[in-house]
Design a protein around this motif. Structure first.
Motif, short mmCIF file in Angstrom:
data_model
loop_
_atom_site.label_atom_id
_atom_site.label_comp_id
_atom_site.label_asym_id
_atom_site.label_seq_id
_atom_site.Cartn_x
_atom_site.Cartn_y
_atom_site.Cartn_z
N GLU A 136 0.81 -1.55 -0.17
CA GLU A 136 0.51 0.20 -0.08
C GLU A 136 0.74 1.43 0.09
O GLU A 136 0.61 2.52 -0.40
CB GLU A 136 -1.49 -0.13 1.37
N ASP A 137 2.56 0.89 0.50
CA ASP A 137 3.12 2.37 0.03
C ASP A 137 3.30 2.13 -0.49
O ASP A 137 4.68 3.04 -0.70
CB ASP A 137 3.92 2.03 1.85
N ASP A 138 3.93 1.67 -0.90
CA ASP A 138 4.11 1.35 -2.97
C ASP A 138 5.94 1.29 -2.62
O ASP A 138 6.55 1.25 -4.10
CB ASP A 138 4.23 3.42 -3.58
N PHE A 139 6.05 0.04 -1.83
CA PHE A 139 7.45 0.04 -1.65
C PHE A 139 7.61 -2.06 -1.77
O PHE A 139 8.99 -2.65 -1.91
CB PHE A 139 7.62 -0.29 -0.18
N ALA A 140 6.08 -1.80 -2.45
CA ALA A 140 6.19 -3.73 -2.93
C ALA A 140 4.96 -4.16 -4.18
O ALA A 140 4.31 -2.77 -4.28
CB ALA A 140 5.28 -4.87 -1.77
#
Length: 468
Positions: A136-140
């Motif tokens: 959700e935080d765009d790290f995956a």
């Protein structure tokens, strides 16, 4: 106390973050087989670190994990138990080898009751939650075969990848990260979750409309188990130098992405125990298990002593000759420790204050066990061996010192019991025979004692016994 911190590349004063409470996490074994003594040596150092922290007055909560789901455990469980359901086969395999591991580290003197052991398969919900947050935080990102952590996005957020070491082609080669080589966008990206393959154990995971039923990657397991148990940041993270990259580096990345910069305050890494100058490896078949040592008649605590004769940050070499020397040294220390059962009444007195203070000082400076051992040998054991007896006035301070050694080093010097009354009576009768110059009777009684594992040395202060 001082510790060398891999995170800062410096030996620093150790200061826990919460008063006198220390939170420590250690990477434990992957429980698919017996661990070899190269890996076992790491747990000797970890146990010694915990002992030293506690002896200095700190309260230590020590967590160690069992990796009970990964490529190796799945492969071996399906090979060993083909008739069982995949989840059942995995549980049977890993439970068995976790129990063997606990017995092994107990045999080498580790206090297993001072460590809490956690299992990756008991942390699945926390793992799914962390992966969801990272996505959700765009790290995956999601691929056909799982979920991956994006090093590019991590760096773009202002974070550094390469905190524990300077990244080079050599130390970040594909061979180091091959276990995560799937459908990733960038060579350093690593698997957070792997989609189930046919016949594998699996856990349900729905993310962004994707059915990702499968199982976690290796690195994310430790991040979740450590933080769930200890909070973030915690004080000390330990492991072997081979854990620095990619494992611990990836733990830092996935644990600090979108959060604070600190995952653990101190990283403490031990060097390899080699065999014939090479790193032990199951793939090279150049390793020994603790059982191999025991079957050759060696005391497991002799292995512990051999390990501690080297500094934890220096490579050491296992040879049978080195183990022989360690067993001889341990036996000599036990012989001296047994003098507490046979004190001599006279006015002399030995002080153990200086050697006790020196041992503590050495160990509290980055676990300098080699210098502590040298001090014990030259300023304590050699002196008592030369004197040949323990004055009664020194018995209490002698036992206090042995207690300190056992507390710090775990060698069990106080574990022995006195010889039995019958053996003591034989020693008395033998002395009577010597006084009467009945040498035949004296020799006969000496031989009886030897058959029972007891040897007698005649001194000016009377007979002194030792165990053979």
């Amino acid at each position: 106390m001082k510790l060398h911190n891999t995170l800062t590349r410096q030996t620093e004063e150790f200061n826990p973050q919460s008063n006198d409470n220390v939170r420590m996490y250690s990477c434990g074994p992957t429980v698919y087989d017996h661990i070899h003594i190269g890996n076992l040596s790491a747990y000797v150092y970890v146990d010694t670190l915990r002992r030293t922290l506690q002896a200095s007055g700190l309260n230590v909560r020590h967590i160690m994990n069992f990796t009970d789901v990964d490529d190796k455990t799945i492969k071996r469980s399906l090979e060993n138990y083909p008739d069982l359901a995949p989840e059942e086969a995995l549980k049977k395999l890993t439970t068995n080898y976790a129990d063997i591991f606990l017995n092994d580290i107990a045999d080498i003197g580790n206090d297993v009751f001072s460590t809490e052991f956690v299992y990756a398969t008991n942390s699945i919900e926390g793992i799914r939650q962390l992966i969801t947050e990272l996505f959700e935080d765009d790290f995956a990102y999601i691929t056909d075969d799982g979920v991956y952590f994006s090093i590019e996005k991590y760096r773009a957020s202002g974070k550094k990848y390469g905190q524990l070491l300077t990244l080079t082609e050599e130390n970040t080669s594909s061979a180091r990260i091959a276990n995560d080589e799937y459908d990733k966008d960038y060579v350093h990206d690593f698997a957070l979750w792997k989609v189930k393959k046919a016949g594998e154990p699996a856990w349900q995971f729905d993310l962004d409309g994707h059915d990702l039923t499968g199982r976690p990657g290796w690195h994310v397991e430790c991040s979740v188990m450590s933080v769930q148990s200890l909070g973030q940041p915690f004080d000390i993270h330990t492991g072997g130098v081979d854990n620095i990259f990619p494992h611990h580096e990836n733990e830092i990345a996935q644990s600090t992405a979108g959060k604070g910069n600190l995952y653990a305050k101190y990283f403490v890494h031990n060097e390899h125990l080699l065999v014939d100058g090479k790193k032990m490896s199951k793939s090279l078949n150049n390793f020994y298990r603790l059982q191999d040592i025991k079957e050759k008649g060696y005391d497991p605590l002799a292995f512990r002593l051999m390990v501690l004769q080297s500094h934890y940050r220096s490579q050491s070499n296992f040879t049978w000759e080195n183990l022989d020397a360690a067993q001889t040294r341990l036996q000599g220390w036990r012989t001296v420790a047994d003098l507490r059962w046979q004190v001599v009444d006279n006015d002399s007195e030995i002080s153990f204050d200086n050697v006790s203070a020196a041992v503590t000082e050495y160990i509290e400076v980055d676990l300098n066990t080699p210098m502590a051992f040298a001090t014990i040998s030259t300023e304590f054991m050699d002196e008592l061996n030369e004197l040949g007896y323990l004055p009664n006035n020194s018995k209490k301070s002698f036992i206090d010192f042995l207690t300190k050694l056992d507390t710090l080093l775990g060698l069990g010097l106080l574990d022995s019991n006195d010889i039995n009354p019958q053996q003591k009576n034989i020693i008395v009768e033998r002395q009577k025979a010597r006084d009467a110059k009945d040498w035949a009777k004296s020799d006969e009684l000496r031989d009886q004692l030897k058959e029972q594992g007891v040897e007698v040395r005649d001194t000016d202060h009377g007979p002194i016994w030792s165990r053979i």
